[in-house]
Motif scaffolding. Sequence first.
Motif, short mmCIF file in Angstrom:
data_model
loop_
_atom_site.label_atom_id
_atom_site.label_comp_id
_atom_site.label_asym_id
_atom_site.label_seq_id
_atom_site.Cartn_x
_atom_site.Cartn_y
_atom_site.Cartn_z
N ASP A 1 51.53 63.78 92.06
CA ASP A 1 50.67 64.91 92.42
C ASP A 1 50.14 65.66 91.20
OD1 ASP A 1 50.96 64.43 95.14
OD2 ASP A 1 52.85 65.55 95.21
N GLU A 2 50.98 65.87 90.20
CA GLU A 2 50.54 66.52 88.96
C GLU A 2 51.21 65.81 87.79
OE1 GLU A 2 51.51 70.67 89.16
OE2 GLU A 2 49.52 71.20 89.88
N VAL A 3 50.40 65.43 86.80
CA VAL A 3 50.94 64.81 85.60
C VAL A 3 50.50 65.65 84.40
CG1 VAL A 3 51.01 62.76 84.14
CG2 VAL A 3 50.87 62.52 86.63
N TYR A 4 51.48 66.11 83.66
CA TYR A 4 51.21 66.95 82.49
C TYR A 4 51.25 66.11 81.23
CZ TYR A 4 51.75 71.17 85.32
OH TYR A 4 51.59 72.15 86.25
N PRO A 5 50.11 65.90 80.56
CA PRO A 5 50.12 65.18 79.28
C PRO A 5 50.73 66.06 78.20
CG PRO A 5 47.91 65.25 80.29
CD PRO A 5 48.74 66.26 80.99
N TYR A 6 51.45 65.42 77.31
CA TYR A 6 52.05 66.10 76.17
C TYR A 6 51.50 65.46 74.89
CZ TYR A 6 55.56 67.11 72.57
OH TYR A 6 56.18 67.49 71.41
N ALA A 7 51.06 66.29 73.94
CA ALA A 7 50.53 65.77 72.67
C ALA A 7 50.84 66.77 71.56
CB ALA A 7 49.03 65.54 72.76
N SER A 8 51.33 66.25 70.45
CA SER A 8 51.60 67.12 69.30
C SER A 8 51.49 66.30 68.03
CB SER A 8 53.00 67.74 69.40
OG SER A 8 54.00 66.75 69.28
N VAL A 9 51.34 66.99 66.91
CA VAL A 9 51.27 66.34 65.61
C VAL A 9 52.18 67.08 64.64
CG1 VAL A 9 49.00 65.29 65.80
CG2 VAL A 9 49.19 67.68 65.09
N HIS A 10 52.71 66.34 63.68
CA HIS A 10 53.59 66.90 62.66
C HIS A 10 53.24 66.23 61.34
CE1 HIS A 10 57.13 68.18 60.48
NE2 HIS A 10 57.40 66.92 60.20
N ALA A 11 53.33 66.96 60.22
CA ALA A 11 52.98 66.37 58.94
C ALA A 11 53.72 67.05 57.80
CB ALA A 11 51.47 66.45 58.68
N THR A 12 53.90 66.30 56.72
CA THR A 12 54.48 66.83 55.49
C THR A 12 53.63 66.34 54.32
OG1 THR A 12 55.89 64.92 55.02
CG2 THR A 12 56.77 66.60 56.50
N ASP A 13 53.90 66.88 53.13
CA ASP A 13 53.26 66.32 51.94
C ASP A 13 53.90 64.98 51.60
OD1 ASP A 13 55.73 66.96 50.93
OD2 ASP A 13 55.01 68.33 49.39
N ARG A 14 53.48 64.33 50.53
CA ARG A 14 53.97 62.99 50.23
C ARG A 14 55.46 62.97 49.92
NH1 ARG A 14 50.60 59.17 50.74
NH2 ARG A 14 48.38 59.29 50.25
N SER A 15 55.99 64.09 49.42
CA SER A 15 57.42 64.12 49.12
C SER A 15 58.26 64.13 50.39
CB SER A 15 57.75 65.37 48.30
OG SER A 15 57.66 66.53 49.09
N GLY A 16 57.64 64.51 51.50
CA GLY A 16 58.39 64.64 52.73
C GLY A 16 59.18 65.92 52.83
N LEU A 17 59.08 66.78 51.82
CA LEU A 17 59.89 67.99 51.78
C LEU A 17 59.14 69.25 52.18
CD1 LEU A 17 61.81 67.30 48.44
CD2 LEU A 17 62.49 66.74 50.78
N LYS A 18 57.82 69.19 52.18
CA LYS A 18 57.04 70.39 52.50
C LYS A 18 56.31 70.20 53.82
CE LYS A 18 53.40 73.46 50.78
NZ LYS A 18 52.41 73.70 49.72
N ASP A 19 56.62 71.05 54.77
CA ASP A 19 55.99 71.02 56.09
C ASP A 19 54.57 71.59 55.97
OD1 ASP A 19 55.09 71.78 58.68
OD2 ASP A 19 57.15 71.85 59.38
N ILE A 20 53.58 70.85 56.48
CA ILE A 20 52.20 71.34 56.45
C ILE A 20 51.61 71.40 57.87
CG2 ILE A 20 51.73 70.58 54.10
CD1 ILE A 20 50.31 68.13 55.23
N ASP A 21 52.51 71.61 58.86
CA ASP A 21 52.04 71.69 60.25
C ASP A 21 51.00 72.78 60.45
OD1 ASP A 21 53.69 69.65 60.87
OD2 ASP A 21 55.10 70.80 62.09
#
Length: 433
Positions: free
Chosen positions: A242-262
């Motif tokens: 009856d109802e379908v809720y799509p979920y979508a998100s993105v996550h990212a870091t710099d090349r070191s993997g240590l700095k969140d750039i969301d």
Amino acid sequence: MRFRRILATAAVAAVTTPVALLSVTPAFADTKPATQEQPGRLTLAQLEKAAAEAQKAYDDAVLAEKEGREVLEAALADTTPLAVAATAAVKAAEEAGTAKAAADKALADAEAALTDAATPEEREAAEKAVTDAEAAAKAAGEAKTAADAEAGTALDARDDERVAAVRAYDLLKKAVEKALEDKRAADEALAEAREEEGNEDDTCVPEPELTTVVTGLPSEVVAGEWVNFRLRLTNGTEKTMDEVYPYASVHATDRSGLKDIDDLLKLQWSSASSTTWKTVDDTYYIDPVSPLEAGAHSDIKLRLKVDAKAPAGQGVAFAAGDYYNDDESCGGTPDLATYEFEIAAAAAAGTPGNTPDATPTPSATPAATPTATPTAVAPTPQGGVSDQPVNGSLANTGSSSAVPQVALVGGAALLAGAGAVFAARRRRGGSAA
């Protein structure tokens, strides 16, 4: 009464034994435990261990903050060696200033006496007194300049020590705040797991025949440019949802993997028939498809923009779906489908050209979900299912407050997490909080 999925998207570096179920950056790819290569649901024992480790990390941070406060108070006292030296240097500078003032006055008096000299003998004596006073005033001035410089150096050294102590204590305070945040997250995940374990009336179930596939997302996204792609929801069951809720998100870091750039990412969506773009909010849920008939699919248009000032890095897109029926039955895709992509900095970026699509991470994609191809969504039915009819469009209802929420930890948890990352999906219509 809820459908709940727990996914780890961060390495827990602040505990003795990290819990890592999904590595989103190369920096953590080599540290993923071999026994957890298939991401999925954390066990109650794992969550209990994570909560205990988070508690210990918090207790240690509180103790360190207490000791740091004592160090700070000692550094701010006037009895430290640098503070004592600064006090002495300031006093010496003040005495040198007093001596210079006296020498200057003596010179002025000698010059006045020279003016008033009446006889040659008096004038000769006055001239000698002026010469001597000038030499004394010069020496006093040089002594004062040196004393002032020494006082300034001593004061700077004392203040630098105090500033360093304040900064060190500030870091300890922030560590306590972060440890408390991680502890609360771990405690919440554990509490929800225990609640779910004791909830025998839970009717929300994993539905592998409800699939989500992302197509058109390039394997390289250039900062400052929009990229368009699609999310396809497919109801592979024999019953209408009856109802379908799509979920979508993105996550990212710099090349070191240590700095969140969301905070430099912007994800927007629109329905296949709409020209209006809406930003995906912090619930990560999109307006529901209502209904999604048996064997049908529905496409949602998505677009992503990485801010032009973002550094080169890597990112991952997540996709999933939940359904709710009028008879209060509910469920959702068993896992989050994940698609990794590189981020090219705007200054160093070239034209993406024929950059292939991002491909789903095999370990995080449901078995029934086809692998994405470098082409856009085909207009023909996928897997032999029929196109979604007109009434299977996105309902213009906005994001319901009763829609389940997936909590996705950002890059900070990649550095120092203290518990598992969890996602709680709640049933619509009065589910327990």
